[in-house]
Design a protein around this motif. Sequence first.
Motif, PDB file in Angstrom:
ATOM      1  N   SER A 145       0.843  -1.201   0.000  1.00  0.00           N
ATOM      2  CA  SER A 145       0.000   0.000   0.000  1.00  0.00           C
ATOM      3  C   SER A 145       0.871   1.240   0.000  1.00  0.00           C
ATOM      4  O   SER A 145       1.929   1.281   0.627  1.00  0.00           O
ATOM      5  CB  SER A 145      -0.927   0.008   1.221  1.00  0.00           C
ATOM      6  N   THR A 185      -4.026  -1.100  -8.237  1.00  0.00           N
ATOM      7  CA  THR A 185      -5.420  -0.707  -8.035  1.00  0.00           C
ATOM      8  C   THR A 185      -5.448   0.612  -7.280  1.00  0.00           C
ATOM      9  O   THR A 185      -4.756   0.773  -6.275  1.00  0.00           O
ATOM     10  CB  THR A 185      -6.192  -1.773  -7.242  1.00  0.00           C
ATOM     11  N   PHE A 229      -7.676   3.413  -5.185  1.00  0.00           N
ATOM     12  CA  PHE A 229      -8.852   3.619  -4.354  1.00  0.00           C
ATOM     13  C   PHE A 229      -8.952   5.104  -4.013  1.00  0.00           C
ATOM     14  O   PHE A 229      -7.974   5.854  -4.116  1.00  0.00           O
ATOM     15  CB  PHE A 229      -8.774   2.793  -3.064  1.00  0.00           C
ATOM     16  N   THR A 250     -12.099   2.838   0.365  1.00  0.00           N
ATOM     17  CA  THR A 250     -13.195   1.867   0.251  1.00  0.00           C
ATOM     18  C   THR A 250     -13.705   1.717  -1.177  1.00  0.00           C
ATOM     19  O   THR A 250     -14.113   0.622  -1.560  1.00  0.00           O
ATOM     20  CB  THR A 250     -14.360   2.288   1.162  1.00  0.00           C
ATOM     21  N   ASN A 251     -13.702   2.763  -1.960  1.00  0.00           N
ATOM     22  CA  ASN A 251     -14.233   2.723  -3.325  1.00  0.00           C
ATOM     23  C   ASN A 251     -13.088   2.552  -4.318  1.00  0.00           C
ATOM     24  O   ASN A 251     -12.148   3.357  -4.351  1.00  0.00           O
ATOM     25  CB  ASN A 251     -15.003   4.007  -3.643  1.00  0.00           C
ATOM     26  N   ARG A 252     -13.190   1.484  -5.128  1.00  0.00           N
ATOM     27  CA  ARG A 252     -12.170   1.229  -6.150  1.00  0.00           C
ATOM     28  C   ARG A 252     -12.435   2.130  -7.349  1.00  0.00           C
ATOM     29  O   ARG A 252     -13.542   2.170  -7.887  1.00  0.00           O
ATOM     30  CB  ARG A 252     -12.179  -0.229  -6.577  1.00  0.00           C
ATOM     31  N   ASP A 282     -10.043   2.528 -10.301  1.00  0.00           N
ATOM     32  CA  ASP A 282      -9.603   1.942 -11.567  1.00  0.00           C
ATOM     33  C   ASP A 282      -8.458   0.984 -11.286  1.00  0.00           C
ATOM     34  O   ASP A 282      -7.837   1.022 -10.214  1.00  0.00           O
ATOM     35  CB  ASP A 282      -9.171   3.039 -12.542  1.00  0.00           C
ATOM     36  N   THR A 283      -8.198   0.131 -12.276  1.00  0.00           N
ATOM     37  CA  THR A 283      -7.108  -0.840 -12.189  1.00  0.00           C
ATOM     38  C   THR A 283      -6.166  -0.616 -13.360  1.00  0.00           C
ATOM     39  O   THR A 283      -6.611  -0.514 -14.518  1.00  0.00           O
ATOM     40  CB  THR A 283      -7.645  -2.274 -12.218  1.00  0.00           C
ATOM     41  N   GLN A 332      -2.781   0.174  -4.147  1.00  0.00           N
ATOM     42  CA  GLN A 332      -2.426  -1.181  -3.737  1.00  0.00           C
ATOM     43  C   GLN A 332      -1.729  -1.863  -4.903  1.00  0.00           C
ATOM     44  O   GLN A 332      -2.325  -2.041  -5.968  1.00  0.00           O
ATOM     45  CB  GLN A 332      -3.657  -1.970  -3.301  1.00  0.00           C
TER      46      GLN A 332
END
Length: 485
Positions: free
Chosen positions: A115, A299, A301, A306-308, A310-311, A350
């Motif tokens: 992280s 990833t 956030f 808490t809200n993703r 984009d990847t 992450q």
Amino acid sequence: MDDQPNPLSLPPDAPPRRRRERADRPAIEMPPSPPVLPDLDETERSRGPGGPPPRSRLRVPLRYGILLLIVIALILWLVLRSGPQAPTTGRFQSGGPTPVGAAAVEKGDMPVTLSGLGTVTPLAMVTIRTQINGQLIEVAFKEGQMVNKGDFLAQIDPRPYQVALEQAQGQLAKDQALLKNSELDLTRYRTLVAQNSIARQTADTQVAVVQQNRGTVQADQAQVDTQKLNLTYCRIVAPVGGRVGLRQVDPGNYVQTSDANGIVVITQLQPISVIFTLPEDSLQAVLRRVRGGQTLTVTAFDRSGTNRLDTGRLDTIDNQIDTSTGTVKLRATFDNPDQTLFPNQFVNIQLLVDTLRGADLIPNAAVQRGAPGTFVYVVKPDETVAAQPVTLGPGDDKRSVVTKGLEPGQLVVTDGADRLKDGAKVRVAQNAAAGAAQPEGAAGAQPPAAAQPGAPAQPGTAAQPGAPADPQQRPDGQRRRRNAE
């Protein structure tokens, strides 16, 4: 002694004494004598028989009565306080098993992530400035519009540069005519030199004149190209694709190349990058994966984590470590199809480094820390708990990997561990017992619904803490004990 009359006092009905007046002596007036204070016993005699007792004698029985009432009230309070009370539960519960929640050790995959904190940084952010001086006569974009590379943005008045172009073209035509004439003269001089009609010096001078005229024509041609380029600069187009920001200059203003703010700023949003930092201790794990030719998934956030958003993928690693913070910068690229990533936005990153396959997993709520180190309370078949030291591996916000100390299928306490000690008697909630049975073959069963507060426990429902559980829903240890009895 108190009942004897005072010989010096007079009875109350006796007349006051008066000095006898002698006839042979003149009367002498005497000052009035002060009244005689009554004796203490005189008050009791004046009260008469059957009168009320004195006030001092009434105080003693009154004090004893008040004290007696206080003692009686204290006894009643102690009796009522020691009466039957509701059974207590909690940290200081003295009797009966302690209700706890439990979960089974399961096999599963655990992603190993790192992280970090990052900032969304566009791959291209261009400030549109004019390359020539002139009046801005047209703005063809709207603020916040998405544009592509080469789209028309603004127009500067081209008329001054068009006139300059025509002037340069006229000078070019003039100099081209002079060059042609000098070339013809050079041809004639060379013929005359071959006939020995003129001196060779005249022909050589004409060669220099031709070269001079050719240079003049080239300079005129450069002036023509310059004016054509200025006309091109009058039409401003987008150098990159992206989102147009707020307009800095309105049509009608005279813009110059020295303007600091420019006309507008274009920011590329698709794709977009995020620059984030990682501790230098985690750098080697990332480098091993990158040198192995693997693409690491990143990833993003939001600020809360808490809200993703984009990847994306890891793009590059900086070439040095920041000595002031002990961190290294990395850049990740995201396609950003929904434009959820915005320039200069703060995000949580992450980075997926590895995935542990078939690891022993337990909830984070089961992990306890104390004098023996990291441990968990394991529920035994006889419904007692034992403190079991464990060694933890990687984890996330819900589960952790146990590398040593537990076996799959064991039941660990997840709720109520603060009321336990080694060897304590417990009663496992029914939802935990059902979850413990799933790894052994009941994984497809649906979890039982929670019972309503105050309602009797039905088969297939979870019993409330402190309420008697249904015999058919008791854990295996309780059933074995009941069968043995």
